[in-house]
Design a protein around this motif. Structure first.
Motif, PDB file in Angstrom:
ATOM      1  N   UNK A  15      15.314   6.270  -5.825  1.00 35.35           N
ATOM      2  CA  UNK A  15      14.241   5.572  -5.124  1.00 35.35           C
ATOM      3  C   UNK A  15      13.056   6.504  -4.955  1.00 35.35           C
ATOM      4  N   UNK A  16      11.917   5.911  -4.671  1.00 32.30           N
ATOM      5  CA  UNK A  16      10.715   6.672  -4.424  1.00 32.30           C
ATOM      6  C   UNK A  16       9.759   5.860  -3.587  1.00 32.30           C
ATOM      7  N   UNK A  17       8.844   6.558  -2.938  1.00 35.46           N
ATOM      8  CA  UNK A  17       7.890   5.846  -2.100  1.00 35.46           C
ATOM      9  C   UNK A  17       6.621   6.655  -1.904  1.00 35.46           C
ATOM     10  N   UNK A  18       5.572   5.947  -1.552  1.00 34.18           N
ATOM     11  CA  UNK A  18       4.322   6.535  -1.124  1.00 34.18           C
ATOM     12  C   UNK A  18       4.274   6.421   0.385  1.00 34.18           C
ATOM     13  N   UNK A  77       0.823  -1.210   0.000  1.00 37.70           N
ATOM     14  CA  UNK A  77       0.000   0.000   0.000  1.00 37.70           C
ATOM     15  C   UNK A  77       0.861   1.265   0.000  1.00 37.70           C
ATOM     16  N   UNK A  78       1.960   1.242   0.726  1.00 33.45           N
ATOM     17  CA  UNK A  78       2.915   2.363   0.781  1.00 33.45           C
ATOM     18  C   UNK A  78       4.313   1.827   0.468  1.00 33.45           C
ATOM     19  N   UNK A  79       4.563   1.463  -0.785  1.00 35.05           N
ATOM     20  CA  UNK A  79       5.821   0.801  -1.131  1.00 35.05           C
ATOM     21  C   UNK A  79       7.005   1.758  -1.223  1.00 35.05           C
ATOM     22  N   UNK A  80       8.174   1.182  -1.063  1.00 32.27           N
ATOM     23  CA  UNK A  80       9.456   1.851  -1.300  1.00 32.27           C
ATOM     24  C   UNK A  80      10.112   1.104  -2.453  1.00 32.27           C
ATOM     25  N   UNK A  81      10.288   1.801  -3.579  1.00 29.42           N
ATOM     26  CA  UNK A  81      10.887   1.202  -4.763  1.00 29.42           C
ATOM     27  C   UNK A  81      12.258   1.794  -5.009  1.00 29.42           C
ATOM     28  N   UNK A  82      13.143   0.974  -5.526  1.00 27.83           N
ATOM     29  CA  UNK A  82      14.445   1.480  -5.953  1.00 27.83           C
ATOM     30  C   UNK A  82      14.540   1.358  -7.464  1.00 27.83           C
ATOM     31  N   UNK A  89      10.560   8.623 -14.678  1.00 23.32           N
ATOM     32  CA  UNK A  89      10.318   7.169 -14.573  1.00 23.32           C
ATOM     33  C   UNK A  89       9.846   6.791 -13.169  1.00 23.32           C
ATOM     34  N   UNK A  90      10.516   7.343 -12.157  1.00 22.44           N
ATOM     35  CA  UNK A  90      10.134   7.039 -10.774  1.00 22.44           C
ATOM     36  C   UNK A  90       8.728   7.555 -10.492  1.00 22.44           C
ATOM     37  N   UNK A  91       8.465   8.811 -10.852  1.00 19.74           N
ATOM     38  CA  UNK A  91       7.156   9.393 -10.562  1.00 19.74           C
ATOM     39  C   UNK A  91       6.044   8.650 -11.297  1.00 19.74           C
ATOM     40  N   UNK A  92       6.257   8.296 -12.558  1.00 19.47           N
ATOM     41  CA  UNK A  92       5.240   7.535 -13.301  1.00 19.47           C
ATOM     42  C   UNK A  92       4.925   6.210 -12.629  1.00 19.47           C
ATOM     43  N   UNK A  93       5.959   5.527 -12.173  1.00 25.79           N
ATOM     44  CA  UNK A  93       5.743   4.238 -11.498  1.00 25.79           C
ATOM     45  C   UNK A  93       4.928   4.435 -10.217  1.00 25.79           C
ATOM     46  N   UNK A  94       5.258   5.461  -9.459  1.00 24.30           N
ATOM     47  CA  UNK A  94       4.518   5.717  -8.219  1.00 24.30           C
ATOM     48  C   UNK A  94       3.078   6.144  -8.499  1.00 24.30           C
TER      49      UNK A  94
END
Length: 166
Positions: free
Chosen positions: A67-70, A52-57, A101-106
């Motif tokens: 990296x990015x996260x919600x 639900x609130x992932x951290x992606x690299x 790329x990061x923002x689109x994925x999030x």
């Protein structure tokens, strides 16, 4: 080759290095002192194994370059349909479209999770991030003038950007 994957505890050292670059830059985060991986772990631990609130690299040839996260926007129950989006890139990889790329994925994850809104906070002087958010449909929802200081003592205004997903 670029790819995304969920962050692992073993990534926290690299994530911390990237975050500390943002601190040293001075106009990206309100943190003023570089952190240790253990300090960042306290902040990021809640995102591990959390769909639900992932951290992606973002990985390039096995190296974490961003990296990015919600995250929870506000702990009060009435705000549960809103998530905050955060993203960071290694300084050497900025200006190459990787923030997009990061923002689109999030954004995709946020929509899949059923969030109604996304918010992001930036400093008004962080023109690259502000432009990125506007490019992806976010609107400026408000500004807090001269609310923070960077490590050089400069006053910074915080901007709140928002995006309706529904």
């Amino acid at each position: 080759m670029l790819s995304f994957r969920p962050a692992l505890r073993t990534d926290f050292e690299r994530i911390t290095t990237i975050y500390n670059q943002a601190i040293q830059h001075g106009n990206i985060t309100a943190d003023l002192v570089p952190e240790t991986p253990q300090q960042r772990m306290v902040v990021l631990e809640e995102h591990l194994d959390n769909s639900h609130y992932p951290l992606l690299v973002l990985v390039d040839n096995s190296e974490v370059i961003g990296y990015g996260y919600l995250s929870t926007y506000n702990i009060r129950p009435g705000y549960q349909q809103t998530a905050e989006v955060s993203y960071y890139l290694d300084m050497a990889h900025r200006g190459q479209g990787l923030g997009t790329k990061i923002l689109r994925r999030l954004l995709t994850i946020a929509q899949d999770q059923g969030f109604d809104n996304l918010v992001a906070t930036t400093f008004s002087v962080n023109t690259a991030s502000n432009h990125l958010l506007l490019k992806h449909g976010f609107a400026l929802w408000g500004e807090l003038p001269n609310i923070a200081r960077n490590q050089h003592g400069d006053l910074l205004s915080q901007q709140l950007y928002g995006l309706y997903l529904k």
